[in-house]
Scaffold this motif. Sequence first.
Motif, mmCIF file in Angstrom:
data_model
loop_
_atom_site.group_PDB
_atom_site.id
_atom_site.type_symbol
_atom_site.label_atom_id
_atom_site.label_comp_id
_atom_site.label_asym_id
_atom_site.label_seq_id
_atom_site.Cartn_x
_atom_site.Cartn_y
_atom_site.Cartn_z
ATOM 1 N N MET A 114 0.613 -1.454 -0.015
ATOM 2 C CA MET A 114 -0.202 0.026 0.029
ATOM 3 C C MET A 114 0.735 1.186 0.064
ATOM 4 O O MET A 114 0.522 2.203 -0.854
ATOM 5 C CB MET A 114 -0.911 -0.095 1.358
ATOM 6 C CG MET A 114 -1.978 -0.953 1.034
ATOM 7 S SD MET A 114 -2.882 -0.791 2.729
ATOM 8 C CE MET A 114 -3.201 -2.369 3.083
ATOM 9 N N ILE A 115 1.866 1.210 0.845
ATOM 10 C CA ILE A 115 2.658 2.290 1.025
ATOM 11 C C ILE A 115 3.444 2.625 -0.309
ATOM 12 O O ILE A 115 3.678 3.865 -0.815
ATOM 13 C CB ILE A 115 3.628 2.159 1.949
ATOM 14 C CG1 ILE A 115 2.758 2.493 3.351
ATOM 15 C CG2 ILE A 115 4.690 3.246 2.190
ATOM 16 C CD1 ILE A 115 3.623 1.972 4.813
ATOM 17 N N ALA A 129 2.688 1.608 -3.415
ATOM 18 C CA ALA A 129 1.469 2.373 -4.325
ATOM 19 C C ALA A 129 1.022 3.539 -4.029
ATOM 20 O O ALA A 129 1.020 4.272 -5.069
ATOM 21 C CB ALA A 129 0.278 1.269 -4.116
ATOM 22 N N GLY A 130 1.236 4.022 -2.947
ATOM 23 C CA GLY A 130 0.842 5.542 -2.552
ATOM 24 C C GLY A 130 1.935 6.295 -2.961
ATOM 25 O O GLY A 130 1.473 7.511 -3.082
ATOM 26 N N LYS A 155 3.110 6.605 -5.747
ATOM 27 C CA LYS A 155 2.970 7.143 -7.154
ATOM 28 C C LYS A 155 1.546 7.974 -7.141
ATOM 29 O O LYS A 155 0.473 7.597 -7.226
ATOM 30 C CB LYS A 155 2.738 5.776 -7.923
ATOM 31 C CG LYS A 155 2.563 6.058 -9.301
ATOM 32 C CD LYS A 155 2.491 4.669 -10.115
ATOM 33 C CE LYS A 155 1.877 4.932 -11.457
ATOM 34 N NZ LYS A 155 0.216 5.119 -11.527
ATOM 35 N N ASN A 156 1.697 9.277 -7.271
ATOM 36 C CA ASN A 156 0.565 10.164 -7.406
ATOM 37 C C ASN A 156 0.388 10.267 -8.851
ATOM 38 O O ASN A 156 1.401 10.342 -9.487
ATOM 39 C CB ASN A 156 1.070 11.350 -6.449
ATOM 40 C CG ASN A 156 0.784 11.370 -5.082
ATOM 41 O OD1 ASN A 156 -0.208 10.819 -4.846
ATOM 42 N ND2 ASN A 156 1.509 11.865 -4.036
ATOM 43 N N ASP A 157 -0.917 10.643 -9.038
ATOM 44 C CA ASP A 157 -1.583 10.737 -10.297
ATOM 45 C C ASP A 157 -1.124 12.056 -10.814
ATOM 46 O O ASP A 157 -0.929 12.867 -10.102
ATOM 47 C CB ASP A 157 -3.039 10.481 -10.446
ATOM 48 C CG ASP A 157 -3.545 11.429 -9.642
ATOM 49 O OD1 ASP A 157 -4.161 12.372 -10.042
ATOM 50 O OD2 ASP A 157 -4.000 11.211 -8.390
#
Lengths: 308, 764
Positions: A22-23, A25-26, A28-30
């Motif tokens: 999760m971390i 994944a987080g 990578k900001n869109d």
Amino acid sequence: MTIRTDTKANLLPVIITALVVMIIAGCKNDNFDPFNREADLHFSIHGALDASLDTQWIRISPVRDDFFQNGEAFDATVTITNTRTGQTVTMNPERFSRFNGEETVYFWNYWTTGDIEAEEEYVLRVFDSEGNESSSTVRIPPDFVTPTFDLGRGDDNGVLIGEGIDRIVVADGIYYLTIYTEEGGAFVRKEYISQVEGENITRSATTGLYRIYFDDMVVIADLYKVPLTRIQLDSAKIYMAAGNDSWPDVVNYTPEELSLPHVVSNIENGVGVLVGINSVTLPFRSCYDQDQQLIACEPLKSRALIKN
Amino acid sequence: MHQDHHNNWVLKITNVISGIIFVSLCFGTSVALAQVTIRGLVSEASNSTPLPAANVVLYTMEGETYKGVSTDVNGLFIINGVTKGSYVIRASFIGFRTFTDTLEVSFFTENLNYNILLEEGENTLDDIIVVEEGNKADVDVGHIRIDKVDIQRVPTPAGSGDLASYIQTLPGVVSTGDRGGNLFIRGGMPTENMTLIDGALVYQPFHIIGFFSVFPEEIVSTADFYAGGFGPKYSGRTSSVLDVKLRNGDLYKRNFSASLSSFLSQVYFETPLKKGKSSLMISARRSLIEESSELYGNPQPLSFNSQMVKLNKVINDQGSNCSALFMRTKDQGKLDYSGNDVFRWNNLVLGGKCVALSQESSVPYVDINLSISHLNNEVGDIEDPERQSAITMFHTQINIVQMISSIRLEYGFTTTIRWMNYEINDYFADLNTKRQAILGSGAYLQSVIPLGKKIELKPGINASLFLFRYGATVDPRVQVSYKPRGRKDEELSAVVGLYRQPISGIIDFRDAGSAFTLWTPAPFDGEQLLAKHAMVGWRQPIGGKLSYSVEGYMKWMEELPVSTWSSIAKFNTSISVADGNSKGVDVNLKYNGDVFYSTVGYGYVITEYTTYQELFNTWYGVDNLTYNPPHDRRHQLNAQMGFDFKTFDLNIQWSYGSGLPFTRPIGFDEYLEYGFSQPDVREEYGTPRIILDRPFDGRMPEYHRLNVSVEKSIDLNTVWMKLQAGAINTYDKQNIFYFDIYTQRRIDQLPFFPFASLKVESKR
């Protein structure tokens, strides 16, 4: 008890792994881009190629991300090509600005003094350095005989009579007025009254003669809610244009529909309207020859008569 | 024609349901001889608050299970068909000491009343029994029962948990952001949700900061959340029901709590007014995020406060009591921080409720509710709002439970008067009437018919009439449940029903950053909003602590108000009517251990609206356009886990939502109109125009967020001190709230936001 211990032992690595995933994944900001870049609409084009004018003005703007243009020049080359001769002229940009009540807004018009000939076909192309291109092809209507205008006697009614135009797209009475208020004040106004919209045009099926009736003072009085006696007509003129199928047919559409980009547009890979016209501007008065016969007045701004 | 067909369909279903109830009553009465019914309330000993879903089991003197039931939403249990003999009665509820007593049943009386008071404390039953008598076993498809423990387990940036934070962890519940207070339940609109507080309606229960509602954990006894398929007792909304039962103040001792966090401050106080007879409960909250966010350098101009007072009086020792409620809220803030629009809303609720229980009658339970609910909301300049809408409702309802042999009948009567007014400066172009009132009355009937030991049928109807506004309507609703092995926590259940809503709450979803709601009678052709629900679900335990549930659902919605599309950038809009449908699946997996607990919920839903608008034929070549509305969150996943080890609590919550639909712009230009006259390109600027793609054809980025909290409880003899630290959006994901395409500004939801809280509470 044993079951509980086993479950915990099994779940802990899963939880830790899940948290790490999760971390990561987080991190990578869109980079959100709301605009549809796939749509093939590059430039907005509005204007008329008018055989009667010595300078053509066309509004060009990019289909842009900002609500208002910032006034800076944009990457665009605008050309007009005669499809028969292949002759091409490049238009020149000029920046305009207006104050819209809250802020100054900018827009760009492109101009050229190159010849636009009646009955010729032209392609207007707008392209940028990245290869994006919008274009439109229009044909210019034929020249026509300058119509006569009969103001009549003793009132403001008038009738314009002419021939040789298949489609009249514009017939405006243009009025310069002074309106006197009940309180003793006065203000000056300029009004355009469309006779096309007012359906004041009749056409003879046998002779091809058309008549346009100008009876606009009542409309103006109604508009300003003053009696006719409080309106002083300072000057007036008539502007009319012959068009063809490049001029949009708006009768069947609501204003909302007309605002839709595809409804009346003839721009390929872009939006807007480019029309081919042949126009004439006449004084709002009658002209006579030495025999007191009604004749066409000298146009105020037109090449149509010169050619005739 | 369509309406006739629809009415015929309703008529047929209603006839079938009426027939079922009638035949069942006749049959049930004939077989109900020489048996005793035991009935009573299970309540908290300290404050007489009824406990829904408590388990009441009769055992033979040899220790074998004889009959078992769960209490209903009123805390009422009814055990039918008990034969003469001696039994052990046992009542249990998580968080309370198990009650055990012996009971002598004779035939001298047909009905035996037996009220049970449970005291707070550790449950003394071993693990296996707890599972068999699972806390939330007796709920049906679409229905979730929420208690204080559930609320506590969701990381909330405050000293207390909040029902709003919990609700948003449920699959099928979509929030478009962490501010604004709008929740979409299984495809329905926020204004189609009903929230009740002790039977009184709250129009806007969720605060402007999405973590919080008017329901902190301290005041909630239980909450029944129906994501759809709710029974005929509830009328006037077409999407969901959140029925919250408040605690009563303690009848014997004073308790208090006070907490302070970077998001809000809160106090809670309860005291007996007359020991054992009456009590008072007070709760007040005020947000602090506006002030604390300044310290982080990330201003959040959002604020709210709320106050709640509840008086409770015990009428007799048979369980009858009366309560009175006062609640008010105030929310204010900018959803777009740099914009000019300030949203404000105020709720006011006054309610009174009396519950009466009878020993002798075949009517064991009656409750009477009176309430006044008011909402005012406005938007614009703080000194001079541009739009304002208010609604006030006076509501009375009588609910009756009656037993006819083994057939349980629930019925009731309701009367409502609603007043609405608004001033919107022509924002919604079609709405002109600014003051309106609706008077309505209705009745409902639901029967619970056991068909053997494994199947239970619940047919019901809701009838309503709104004078001078809508015709009389009858809405049938049927629920059936099948327990293949006779276990209460293992059930296949299905529900179908028809739902109507006499008023519409119109929100302009052209603007995602809007929280303004205009309340008006249904604006289209005198037709109420209409929905049909169909749901089927299966739930089952796996071993001792693991359980799962799967639910599939469909909702069909009619007469939905939506904004009319326009390509011209303009302030106001027209209203068009849309029909919609939602179809989806919710899956829940839950592990509930002593030290570790975890829940994983996944929801998949497709929501589609179909609307006719004049422009569509010109624009798209079709008369009707089907699209996914802005709340069509296709995938939603929520994982929550926690450790509860001695005085430490650790709670972790990760939520994921796929991107929401939005209408993509292609770009801007200014257009000049070539029609009846020729514009002068050198003089005229033109009309600013946004060139739009097909409606809602784009998707915003996905959303995910990790919230964490850790809490340490310290025993200070007479009080507990609880220290909590945590973070919202722990890994600082940029989650978009909305994008203002006109100004090119992206408004994000909360970034990484650490919080700490201190709470002091008296020991109970």
